[in-house]
Design a protein around this motif. Structure first.
Motif: not given
Length: 471
Positions: A308-321
């Motif tokens: 299960f994963g996502t983009s680094t950009e998504f994590i950086q922009k949406n850390p709480n999500t």
């Protein structure tokens, strides 16, 4: 009249399909009712204080295990720095302050979530069980998220939709985020593995005509299928064939075939076998067109499959999500790991919206009590399991196989890539900032077909094989 047809009811249309009026069969309707009942039972279990305590401990233990795969090392570290300092370091495994705090905020309505409406892709295979079942069991909603889980036709489409930001997060084959981050087969886009979705859960399935041809040394000229080039299926099949003395690039044909098409191709004679994800190995047995030659756990017990994963950009922009999403998937994994839940989980994920498979096929996979197509009923409880740990040594092994078979040219900085993509490094960075001794906790050793893999000796390992494309 029956529950399915009402030819003499003036208030209901006469349809030779389900009497509920939806365009599905009566059997599909019954499957949905069974799934809803199973989901309701699992939801009740998830709301008990016993499961809540178990789930919290599971998540915290997962984070601790990320740092300390060896229990003796964990005990020494705790004695040296104390519980509070250790917990401060562990809480930064993710790029947020605390999962527990995030859970409390979600319970208040998720006010700190940067993004609540999410679209997550999945391929309809049992590997995606935690990601899928988190939806009907309400684990995403518990974290304040409104998640749409979207069935997707193939891995190339998963990759493209992630790169194009059509999906917020996704079910990946575990080598895919490495390949995408490195620009292999697509434009380089930094991706991260948050959890492994499942371990084991694959098999080599052969056509019934090969019942008496079980020695891979005799398989020259065979036609095999794997679901994607950047997959554990491809790497494990290549490893197995090469150990038998066959060159997978010249002695056999290996084709990329979507999992859902593997059984049909086996039946049509287009394939001699496949190394594929479940439930399609068991489906081949169910359809009486193939048999299970071996489970991949017999090659490497505990090997990763999907992630299960996502983009680094998504994590950086949406850390709480991201933290909320991470917690929902880990909660689901905690439920999936418990054997007593497996039969109900098979009912939940069987309907058309998810895997669209016979419930009996999924039960055989998830419970590990299954027919092998050779006349045997086997019991292998860990045929499929759901350990979420994204060990960086797993990533390094995948990179050695990409290098071995020519997907990567030249030298590779294994650890740098592994630590960028597989999320286990944040706690160690925090510990370094506090001048604490950092444990070597992300690189456990593994045994693949009797040969030990040590990530510290990855370069020598990649060059050690007699059959290889590596220079």
């Amino acid at each position: 009249m029956s529950e399915f047809f009402s030819p003499y009811d003036a208030d209901r249309p006469l349809m030779l399909k389900c009497s509920c009026g939806r365009d599905h069969s009566a059997a599909d309707h019954q499957a949905e009712l069974s799934a809803e009942a199973a989901a309701a039972t699992l939801r009740q279990r998830s709301l008990t204080s016993e499961f809540e305590a178990y789930s919290n401990e599971f998540i915290e233990a997962t984070l601790v295990k990320a740092l300390f795969p060896q229990d003796a090392l964990r005990r020494r570290f705790l004695r040296a720095v104390g519980k509070d300092t250790a917990m401060a370091a562990i809480s930064s495994v993710l790029p947020v302050a605390s999962l527990q705090a995030m859970a409390q905020e979600a319970g208040k309505g998720g006010g700190n979530l940067e993004k609540k409406d999410l679209k997550i892709g999945f391929i309809p295979i049992t590997c995606a069980t935690p990601l899928i079942m988190a939806h009907p069991l309400g684990f995403y909603k518990q974290q304040g998220l409104n998640v749409e889980v979207t069935k997707t036709a193939g891995w190339a489409l998963i990759r493209d939709k992630m790169i194009n930001k059509e999906y917020d997060a996704t079910h990946f084959l575990s080598p895919m985020p490495l390949a995408i981050s490195m620009g292999l087969g697509a434009n380089a886009t930094p991706m991260n593995v948050a959890t492994i979705q499942n371990v084991n859960g694959q098999a080599i399935t052969l056509s019934l005509k090969h019942k008496d041809n079980r020695d891979p040394k005799n398989w020259k000229g065979f036609k095999f299928a794997v679901p994607f080039e950047y997959s554990m299926h491809n790497f494990l099949l290549r490893y197995y064939l090469a150990e038998a003395g066959l060159n997978p690039d010249t002695d056999v044909q290996i084709r990329v075939v979507p999992p859902a098409e593997m059984v049909a191709n086996l039946r049509a004679g287009n394939l001699d076998g496949f190394l594929g994800p479940d439930p399609f190995n068991q489906r081949a047995v169910f359809e009486e067109v193939g048999f299970i030659h071996l489970l991949t756990k017999d090659l490497w017990n505990g090997h990763p499959c999907c992630a299960f994963g996502t983009s680094t950009e998504f994590i950086q922009k949406n850390p709480n999500t991201f933290a909320a999403l991470y917690r929902a998937v880990l909660t689901s994994a905690a439920m999936a790991r418990d054997p007593k839940n497996r039969e109900l989980i098979a009912k939940v994920i069987a309907p058309q919206a998810y895997l669209n498979q016979p419930e009996v096929v999924l039960q055989q996979v998830l419970t590990g009590k299954f027919a092998d197509g050779l006349g045997n009923i086997r019991t292998v409880p860990d045929r499929a399991d759901f350990d979420p740990m994204p060990w960086q040594s797993m990533a390094v092994w995948m990179l050695t196989q990409m290098q071995r078979w020519g997907y990567i040219k030249g030298e590779v900085d294994y650890k740098q890539i592994a630590e960028k993509v597989f999320l286990l490094t944040e706690a160690k960075k925090q510990m370094k900032a506090l001048d604490q001794k950092v444990p070597d906790g992300a690189y456990p050793k593994f045994t693949i077909m009797g040969k030990e893999f040590d990530a510290a000796k990855a370069s020598a390992y990649a060059k050690s094989f007699a059959i290889s494309k590596a220079a």
